[in-house]
Scaffold this motif. Structure first.
Motif, PDB file in Angstrom:
ATOM      1  N   GLU A   1      18.357  32.562   0.325  1.00 48.87           N
ATOM      2  CA  GLU A   1      17.126  33.343   0.371  1.00 48.87           C
ATOM      3  C   GLU A   1      16.866  34.003  -0.976  1.00 48.87           C
ATOM      4  N   GLN A   2      17.898  34.625  -1.542  1.00 42.96           N
ATOM      5  CA  GLN A   2      17.747  35.319  -2.822  1.00 42.96           C
ATOM      6  C   GLN A   2      17.379  34.357  -3.952  1.00 42.96           C
ATOM      7  N   GLN A   3      17.891  33.120  -3.863  1.00 46.31           N
ATOM      8  CA  GLN A   3      17.614  32.117  -4.901  1.00 46.31           C
ATOM      9  C   GLN A   3      16.264  31.428  -4.678  1.00 46.31           C
ATOM     10  N   GLY A   4      15.586  31.769  -3.568  1.00 41.47           N
ATOM     11  CA  GLY A   4      14.283  31.178  -3.304  1.00 41.47           C
ATOM     12  C   GLY A   4      14.324  29.760  -2.765  1.00 41.47           C
TER      13      GLY A   4
ATOM     14  N   LYS B   1      27.149  30.031  -4.677  1.00 42.73           N
ATOM     15  CA  LYS B   1      26.169  30.392  -5.710  1.00 42.73           C
ATOM     16  C   LYS B   1      25.930  29.229  -6.668  1.00 42.73           C
TER      17      LYS B   1
ATOM     18  N   LYS C   1      18.530  24.113  -7.436  1.00 39.59           N
ATOM     19  CA  LYS C   1      17.276  24.499  -8.102  1.00 39.59           C
ATOM     20  C   LYS C   1      16.957  23.621  -9.303  1.00 39.59           C
TER      21      LYS C   1
ATOM     22  N   ASN D   1      12.511  30.117   2.620  1.00 41.92           N
ATOM     23  CA  ASN D   1      11.570  31.224   2.828  1.00 41.92           C
ATOM     24  C   ASN D   1      11.105  31.216   4.274  1.00 41.92           C
TER      25      ASN D   1
ATOM     26  N   THR E   1      22.026  34.251   2.948  1.00 39.45           N
ATOM     27  CA  THR E   1      21.520  35.329   2.101  1.00 39.45           C
ATOM     28  C   THR E   1      21.346  34.853   0.665  1.00 39.45           C
ATOM     29  N   GLU E   2      22.327  34.115   0.162  1.00 43.46           N
ATOM     30  CA  GLU E   2      22.269  33.606  -1.219  1.00 43.46           C
ATOM     31  C   GLU E   2      21.088  32.660  -1.399  1.00 43.46           C
TER      32      GLU E   2
ATOM     33  N   HIS F   1      26.764  34.287   4.463  1.00 45.94           N
ATOM     34  CA  HIS F   1      26.668  34.609   3.031  1.00 45.94           C
ATOM     35  C   HIS F   1      25.747  33.604   2.327  1.00 45.94           C
TER      36      HIS F   1
END
Length: 334
Positions: free
Chosen positions: A244-247, A114, A121, A250, A241-242, A238
């Motif tokens: 993807e969720q953080q953008g 994470k 980012k 895509n 998925t992380e 994991h």
């Protein structure tokens, strides 16, 4: 010795002639030297980074940027930029490397995945180079120059050179196909610290704009620690998925993501194996030679899982690893 005296002259005004102890900290792969300064119950880190050998501007400027975005880094308390002396906050002496036998290891990695996504980012700023084709070609050349031709003293045949060039092109294309993000470049167990119940990051000064999987490779395919296969697979899913969720990614399948990860790992490990040899041959730092064989085995194992790189894996396994074993028998490793 003259530089050490200058370092003491830099420190003395900040401690009002109070007695302090200065002890060298070993293990850094760069030209920088580190010391721990103790005064009573207080401790600090002192960095000696000779500006004749290193540009300290990225260290200073990126420290401000990453700190402002909430990342825990060493604080620069005092600096003499002209001489390259820095007094830093002490983050302690617990690295991720010291916590890898912890029963909470998986959770540690999940937190760090994470954190790596948050780091990725960060908007690009000055002093971050682009991980472009020229940069990649330079990094890959380190393997041939310092390991194959340097340590092993092997003459590369025409067929091997063609194989090498074809493989490098595949690795470069793989990296350039990925989303470009902010990359630490050495996000591994020796550069991640646990300080005051937080994860802290050191050696951030070489941050670049590069492939989304690079820091994940540094973390999960660490040159200094090999995760069990089932843990690696779980953490890679994991991370997918992380991210993807953080953008960060895509419309990307897990299969594509895993290929990015695997091939990025091969590129990084080729460079790392070469650097370990360069540290020995050029800089006289022998301690990294223990990491050469595990790094080569990473390359061989992963390459042979991908049809386009099977021949590279075979070359590493049948030619480079045996020659390295023979060479290491002649090289002290401590």
């Amino acid at each position: 010795m003259n530089r050490y005296k200058s370092l003491q002259q830099f420190l003395n005004p900040h401690f009002d002639d109070e007695v302090y102890q200065l002890a060298a900290i070993t293990g850094d792969a760069s030209f920088r030297r580190y010391f721990r300064l103790n005064r009573g119950q207080e401790s600090y880190i002192v960095m000696d980074s000779d500006p004749a050998k290193l540009d300290n501007t990225p260290y200073i400027e990126l420290n401000k940027v990453f700190s402002e975005h909430g990342f825990k880094l060493p604080k620069i308390l005092h600096a003499d930029e002209k001489q390259g002396f820095f007094l830093l906050s002490d983050l302690g002496n617990i690295h991720l490397a010291d916590m890898l036998d912890d029963k909470e290891r998986i959770n540690h990695y999940k937190h760090l995945i994470k954190l790596s996504a948050q780091w990725a980012k960060m908007p690009p700023v000055e002093h971050m180079e682009d991980f472009d084709r020229a940069f990649l070609e330079l990094e890959l050349s380190i393997f041939l120059e310092w390991l194959v031709e340097g340590l092993l003293e092997l003459k590369v045949t025409a067929a091997e050179r063609t194989l090498w060039q074809t493989s490098c092109e595949l690795l470069i294309e793989n990296i350039l196909a990925q989303p470009s993000v902010t990359v630490h470049r050495d996000f591994h167990s020796r550069n991640i610290m646990h300080s005051e119940q937080q994860w802290a990051i050191i050696d951030y000064q070489d941050a670049v704009q590069g492939p989304v999987c690079y820091d994940l490779v540094s973390l999960l395919r660490d040159c200094y620690f090999k995760l069990p296969h089932d843990e690696l697979e779980y953490l890679l899913e994991h991370a997918f998925t992380e991210f993807e969720q953080q953008g960060l990614i895509n419309n990307t399948s897990f299969a594509t993501f895993k290929q990015w990860f695997d091939l990025t790992g091969i590129q990084r490990h080729l460079k790392a194996a070469g650097i370990f040899c360069r540290l020995n041959l050029r800089d006289g730092k022998l301690g990294y030679m223990d990491n050469v064989l595990p790094t080569l085995r990473y390359i061989s194992d992963v390459a042979q899982e991908h049809s386009s790189l099977v021949e590279l894996g075979k070359w590493i396994n049948s030619t480079i690893i045996p020659a390295t074993l023979a060479a290491l028998n002649k090289v002290p490793t401590k």
